[in-house]
Design a protein around this motif. Structure first.
Motif, short mmCIF file in Angstrom:
data_model
loop_
_atom_site.label_atom_id
_atom_site.label_comp_id
_atom_site.label_asym_id
_atom_site.label_seq_id
_atom_site.Cartn_x
_atom_site.Cartn_y
_atom_site.Cartn_z
N ALA A 1 0.82 -1.21 0.00
CA ALA A 1 0.00 0.00 0.00
C ALA A 1 0.86 1.26 0.00
N VAL A 2 1.89 1.29 0.82
CA VAL A 2 2.77 2.47 0.88
C VAL A 2 3.51 2.66 -0.44
N SER A 3 3.96 1.58 -1.03
CA SER A 3 4.62 1.68 -2.33
C SER A 3 3.68 2.25 -3.38
N CYS A 4 2.43 1.80 -3.36
CA CYS A 4 1.42 2.30 -4.30
C CYS A 4 1.17 3.79 -4.11
N LEU A 5 0.99 4.21 -2.85
CA LEU A 5 0.75 5.63 -2.59
C LEU A 5 1.96 6.48 -2.94
N THR A 6 3.14 5.95 -2.69
CA THR A 6 4.36 6.67 -3.03
C THR A 6 4.44 6.90 -4.54
N ALA A 7 4.18 5.85 -5.30
CA ALA A 7 4.19 5.97 -6.76
C ALA A 7 3.14 6.98 -7.22
N TYR A 8 1.96 6.92 -6.62
CA TYR A 8 0.91 7.86 -6.99
C TYR A 8 1.33 9.30 -6.70
N ALA A 9 1.90 9.53 -5.53
CA ALA A 9 2.33 10.88 -5.15
C ALA A 9 3.41 11.40 -6.09
N LEU A 10 4.38 10.57 -6.41
CA LEU A 10 5.49 11.01 -7.24
C LEU A 10 5.11 11.11 -8.72
N ASP A 11 4.38 10.11 -9.22
CA ASP A 11 4.06 10.07 -10.64
C ASP A 11 2.87 10.94 -11.04
N LYS A 12 1.80 10.85 -10.27
CA LYS A 12 0.56 11.54 -10.65
C LYS A 12 0.42 12.93 -10.02
N LEU A 13 0.80 13.03 -8.74
CA LEU A 13 0.67 14.32 -8.05
C LEU A 13 1.92 15.19 -8.22
N LYS A 14 2.94 14.62 -8.85
CA LYS A 14 4.20 15.33 -9.12
C LYS A 14 4.85 15.85 -7.84
N ALA A 15 4.78 15.03 -6.80
CA ALA A 15 5.42 15.39 -5.53
C ALA A 15 6.92 15.52 -5.72
N VAL B 1 2.95 12.87 27.40
CA VAL B 1 3.80 13.47 28.42
C VAL B 1 5.28 13.22 28.14
N THR B 2 5.62 11.98 27.82
CA THR B 2 7.01 11.57 27.67
C THR B 2 7.55 11.93 26.28
N PRO B 3 8.67 12.68 26.24
CA PRO B 3 9.29 12.97 24.94
C PRO B 3 9.86 11.70 24.30
N VAL B 4 9.70 11.58 23.00
CA VAL B 4 10.24 10.45 22.25
C VAL B 4 10.96 10.96 21.01
N ASP B 5 11.85 10.14 20.51
CA ASP B 5 12.57 10.46 19.28
C ASP B 5 11.70 10.15 18.07
N THR B 6 12.05 10.74 16.95
CA THR B 6 11.35 10.49 15.69
C THR B 6 12.38 10.19 14.61
N LEU B 7 12.12 9.15 13.84
CA LEU B 7 12.91 8.88 12.65
C LEU B 7 12.16 9.44 11.45
N VAL B 8 12.88 10.06 10.53
CA VAL B 8 12.28 10.61 9.33
C VAL B 8 12.88 9.89 8.12
N TYR B 9 11.99 9.33 7.31
CA TYR B 9 12.39 8.68 6.06
C TYR B 9 11.79 9.49 4.92
N GLY B 10 12.59 9.78 3.91
CA GLY B 10 12.10 10.59 2.81
C GLY B 10 12.46 10.01 1.45
N LEU B 11 11.80 10.54 0.45
CA LEU B 11 12.02 10.08 -0.92
C LEU B 11 11.71 11.24 -1.86
N THR B 12 12.56 11.44 -2.84
CA THR B 12 12.34 12.44 -3.87
C THR B 12 12.27 11.73 -5.22
N PRO B 13 11.83 12.42 -6.26
CA PRO B 13 11.78 11.76 -7.57
C PRO B 13 13.14 11.20 -8.00
N ALA B 14 14.22 11.88 -7.65
CA ALA B 14 15.55 11.40 -8.02
C ALA B 14 15.92 10.10 -7.32
#
Length: 187
Positions: free
Chosen positions: A116-130, A169-182
């Motif tokens: 599902a995530v792969s599908c949405l990623t493709a849609y965002a990059l290919d169709k929505l020109k993210a 209440v408790t602070p937690v860390d966040t991991l960020v994963y990103g992807l660009t068209p390149a």
């Protein structure tokens, strides 16, 4: 965006949830509440069927208004509800989108989240020109890290004390994963 949009993968159909989905979505939440509560504050108290209905109606309206794109995921062969995934517009002028998702706990390990995530990623990059698609998760959320990596996302940051845990209440860390068209290399 068109609320009649359907996205398909090899095994899944992704579409805007509608009122007929209230019962299967509520069942999926009920079956998964223990796992959802680890990562989603709103899941801590559980959810009534009325709250599920209200959520679906709200998300339908947000979809039409181009404020958030929530997709319910169903198997193509049986039509079984397997989870939700979404694209949240973050900076429209770029444009960039954040991906979010959850899958039914009883179906974990079947690759539905990755598909599902792969599908949405493709849609965002290919169709929505993210120009950027990203997702965030806590370092303890190994499943989400695996999904990100399997979908080709690149770990960009480990942010210390960036968010509050589900206890709000408790602070937690966040991991960020990103992807660009390149970076995008669809398999």
């Amino acid at each position: 965006m068109n609320p009649r949009l359907y996205l398909e993968t090899e095994r899944l159909t992704l579409r805007v949830p509608h009122p007929d989905d209230i019962r299967p979505v509520h069942l999926g939440i009920s079956l998964s509440i223990h796992d959802l509560a680890r990562w989603m504050p709103r899941a801590l108290k559980g959810q009534t069927q009325k709250q599920t209905r209200d959520y679906i109606y709200t998300q339908m309206a947000l979809f039409v208004q181009d404020e958030n794109y929530l997709f319910a995921c169903f198997t193509k062969d049986t039509g079984m509800f397997v989870g939700m995934t979404e694209l949240s517009p973050k900076i429209p002028r770029i444009p960039s989108y954040e991906v979010g998702y959850w899958m039914r706990s009883d179906l974990a390990g079947n690759g539905y989240a990755t598909e599902a995530v792969s599908c949405l990623t493709a849609y965002a990059l290919d169709k929505l020109k993210a120009k950027r698609v990203f997702l965030r998760c806590e370092p303890d959320n190994i499943g989400s890290q695996r999904v990100a990596e399997k979908c080709g996302y690149i770990k960009e940051a480990h942010l210390k004390n960036d968010a509050l845990s589900v206890d709000n209440v408790t602070p937690v860390d966040t991991l960020v994963y990103g992807l660009t068209p390149a970076d995008w290399n669809p398999a």
